[in-house]
Design a protein around this motif. Structure first.
Motif, PDB file in Angstrom:
ATOM      1  N   ARG A  56      71.856  -7.895  20.083  1.00  0.00           N
ATOM      2  CA  ARG A  56      70.696  -7.580  18.896  1.00  0.00           C
ATOM      3  C   ARG A  56      70.406  -8.752  17.874  1.00  0.00           C
ATOM      4  O   ARG A  56      69.608  -7.673  17.421  1.00  0.00           O
ATOM      5  N   ALA A  57      71.177  -9.459  17.574  1.00  0.00           N
ATOM      6  CA  ALA A  57      70.492 -10.556  16.698  1.00  0.00           C
ATOM      7  C   ALA A  57      70.204 -11.981  17.202  1.00  0.00           C
ATOM      8  O   ALA A  57      71.046 -12.383  18.531  1.00  0.00           O
ATOM      9  N   ALA A  58      69.336 -11.967  16.197  1.00  0.00           N
ATOM     10  CA  ALA A  58      68.919 -13.915  16.867  1.00  0.00           C
ATOM     11  C   ALA A  58      68.841 -14.261  15.284  1.00  0.00           C
ATOM     12  O   ALA A  58      68.263 -13.924  14.558  1.00  0.00           O
ATOM     13  N   PRO A  59      68.788 -15.414  15.080  1.00  0.00           N
ATOM     14  CA  PRO A  59      69.160 -16.104  13.889  1.00  0.00           C
ATOM     15  C   PRO A  59      67.626 -15.764  13.162  1.00  0.00           C
ATOM     16  O   PRO A  59      66.333 -15.362  13.572  1.00  0.00           O
ATOM     17  N   GLY A  60      67.640 -15.484  11.790  1.00  0.00           N
ATOM     18  CA  GLY A  60      66.069 -14.948  11.700  1.00  0.00           C
ATOM     19  C   GLY A  60      65.331 -16.025  10.576  1.00  0.00           C
ATOM     20  O   GLY A  60      65.905 -17.814  11.540  1.00  0.00           O
ATOM     21  N   VAL A  61      63.940 -15.502  11.309  1.00  0.00           N
ATOM     22  CA  VAL A  61      63.120 -17.192  11.479  1.00  0.00           C
ATOM     23  C   VAL A  61      61.306 -16.486  10.587  1.00  0.00           C
ATOM     24  O   VAL A  61      61.754 -15.723  10.410  1.00  0.00           O
ATOM     25  N   LEU A  77      71.970  -1.764  28.087  1.00  0.00           N
ATOM     26  CA  LEU A  77      72.410  -0.993  28.547  1.00  0.00           C
ATOM     27  C   LEU A  77      72.454  -0.017  27.515  1.00  0.00           C
ATOM     28  O   LEU A  77      71.672   0.959  27.997  1.00  0.00           O
ATOM     29  N   ARG A  78      73.807  -0.602  26.752  1.00  0.00           N
ATOM     30  CA  ARG A  78      74.045   0.743  25.989  1.00  0.00           C
ATOM     31  C   ARG A  78      73.025   1.106  24.996  1.00  0.00           C
ATOM     32  O   ARG A  78      72.473   2.327  24.109  1.00  0.00           O
ATOM     33  N   ARG A  79      72.001   0.286  24.489  1.00  0.00           N
ATOM     34  CA  ARG A  79      71.026   0.666  24.288  1.00  0.00           C
ATOM     35  C   ARG A  79      69.836   1.268  24.137  1.00  0.00           C
ATOM     36  O   ARG A  79      70.047   2.593  23.816  1.00  0.00           O
ATOM     37  N   VAL A  80      69.927   1.051  25.734  1.00  0.00           N
ATOM     38  CA  VAL A  80      68.490   2.320  26.606  1.00  0.00           C
ATOM     39  C   VAL A  80      69.178   3.866  27.066  1.00  0.00           C
ATOM     40  O   VAL A  80      68.779   4.568  26.624  1.00  0.00           O
ATOM     41  N   LEU A  81      70.715   3.414  26.982  1.00  0.00           N
ATOM     42  CA  LEU A  81      71.026   4.801  27.087  1.00  0.00           C
ATOM     43  C   LEU A  81      71.456   5.435  25.860  1.00  0.00           C
ATOM     44  O   LEU A  81      71.223   6.873  26.304  1.00  0.00           O
ATOM     45  N   ALA A  82      71.349   4.889  25.015  1.00  0.00           N
ATOM     46  CA  ALA A  82      71.744   5.810  23.953  1.00  0.00           C
ATOM     47  C   ALA A  82      70.181   6.026  22.908  1.00  0.00           C
ATOM     48  O   ALA A  82      70.124   7.004  21.932  1.00  0.00           O
ATOM     49  N   ALA A  83      68.997   5.329  23.568  1.00  0.00           N
ATOM     50  CA  ALA A  83      67.629   5.452  22.842  1.00  0.00           C
ATOM     51  C   ALA A  83      67.445   7.486  22.886  1.00  0.00           C
ATOM     52  O   ALA A  83      67.170   8.351  24.179  1.00  0.00           O
ATOM     53  N   GLU A  84      67.239   7.751  21.764  1.00  0.00           N
ATOM     54  CA  GLU A  84      67.091   9.363  21.804  1.00  0.00           C
ATOM     55  C   GLU A  84      65.152   9.537  21.846  1.00  0.00           C
ATOM     56  O   GLU A  84      64.703   8.716  21.737  1.00  0.00           O
ATOM     57  N   LEU A  85      64.912  10.113  23.592  1.00  0.00           N
ATOM     58  CA  LEU A  85      63.141  10.179  24.188  1.00  0.00           C
ATOM     59  C   LEU A  85      63.165  11.362  22.765  1.00  0.00           C
ATOM     60  O   LEU A  85      61.456  11.507  23.285  1.00  0.00           O
ATOM     61  N   ASP A  86      63.514  12.337  22.388  1.00  0.00           N
ATOM     62  CA  ASP A  86      63.004  13.017  20.964  1.00  0.00           C
ATOM     63  C   ASP A  86      62.320  12.661  20.213  1.00  0.00           C
ATOM     64  O   ASP A  86      61.130  13.510  19.650  1.00  0.00           O
ATOM     65  N   PHE A  87      62.647  11.285  19.995  1.00  0.00           N
ATOM     66  CA  PHE A  87      61.936  10.104  19.016  1.00  0.00           C
ATOM     67  C   PHE A  87      60.459  10.322  19.805  1.00  0.00           C
ATOM     68  O   PHE A  87      60.885   8.674  20.887  1.00  0.00           O
ATOM     69  N   PRO A  88      59.721   9.650  19.605  1.00  0.00           N
ATOM     70  CA  PRO A  88      58.498   9.483  20.133  1.00  0.00           C
ATOM     71  C   PRO A  88      58.262   7.652  19.939  1.00  0.00           C
ATOM     72  O   PRO A  88      58.389   7.144  18.808  1.00  0.00           O
ATOM     73  N   ILE A  89      57.724   7.056  20.870  1.00  0.00           N
ATOM     74  CA  ILE A  89      57.933   5.752  21.012  1.00  0.00           C
ATOM     75  C   ILE A  89      56.330   5.103  19.830  1.00  0.00           C
ATOM     76  O   ILE A  89      55.126   6.479  19.464  1.00  0.00           O
ATOM     77  N   GLY A 132      59.566   1.353  20.601  1.00  0.00           N
ATOM     78  CA  GLY A 132      60.427   2.493  21.062  1.00  0.00           C
ATOM     79  C   GLY A 132      60.288   1.703  22.854  1.00  0.00           C
ATOM     80  O   GLY A 132      60.184   2.764  23.886  1.00  0.00           O
ATOM     81  N   TYR A 133      61.150   0.210  22.967  1.00  0.00           N
ATOM     82  CA  TYR A 133      60.959  -0.073  24.661  1.00  0.00           C
ATOM     83  C   TYR A 133      62.142   0.167  24.973  1.00  0.00           C
ATOM     84  O   TYR A 133      62.414   0.779  26.243  1.00  0.00           O
ATOM     85  N   HIS A 134      63.348   1.317  24.207  1.00  0.00           N
ATOM     86  CA  HIS A 134      64.078   0.496  24.803  1.00  0.00           C
ATOM     87  C   HIS A 134      64.554   3.254  25.347  1.00  0.00           C
ATOM     88  O   HIS A 134      64.489   2.824  26.398  1.00  0.00           O
TER      89      HIS A 134
END
Length: 144
Positions: free
Chosen positions: A5-10, A86-98, A112-114
């Protein structure tokens, strides 16, 4: 924080330079603000998931602190290799629009890629979406 989830700030310039050519060609390379995107109150539409299928092949997600290493399709094809995603995909709320916008004569996802990956994983035919106009997109872009 998870390594996926984290990448160095650039800087914005470094991020654009590191963005693979296929991603730069597919998505609008504008410095839009997520907080302003989420504040938009646009009509919610039901759009075909299939029209976004090609976006699942873009290396959008990071791995081991390196950006642009994983495609959503890789996560869906081998979920045991990409537990954090995968955890982020499965936790993604489909009620919230992309959030999508027209770019090069087709819609692309800004946020909204997840959620898109979850809809694909579940075999859904439609997904809730807010479609930005070019003026909406320009309005959420950072200046400077």
């Amino acid at each position: 924080m998870s390594s996926d989830r984290a990448a160095p700030g650039v800087s914005w310039e470094e991020l654009v330079a590191d963005t693979p050519a296929m991603v730069r060609a597919a998505l609008p390379m504008l410095r839009w603000r997520l907080d302003l995107l989420w504040q938009l109150r646009l009509p919610v539409q039901r759009l075909a998931v299939a029209q976004f299928d090609w976006l699942l092949d873009l290396p959008l997600w990071q791995r081991d602190g390196r950006r642009f290493q994983v495609t959503p399709r890789q996560v869906l094809a081998a979920p045991d290799r990409f537990g954090d995603h995968l955890r982020r995909v499965l936790a993604a709320e489909l009620d919230f629009p992309i959030h999508a916008v027209a770019h090069h004569d087709r819609l692309v996802v800004l946020d909204g890629y997840h959620r898109l990956a979850r809809a694909t994983f579940e075999g859904r035919r439609e997904i809730a979406a807010m479609v930005l106009s070019r003026a909406d997109l320009d309005g959420i872009c950072r200046s400077g």
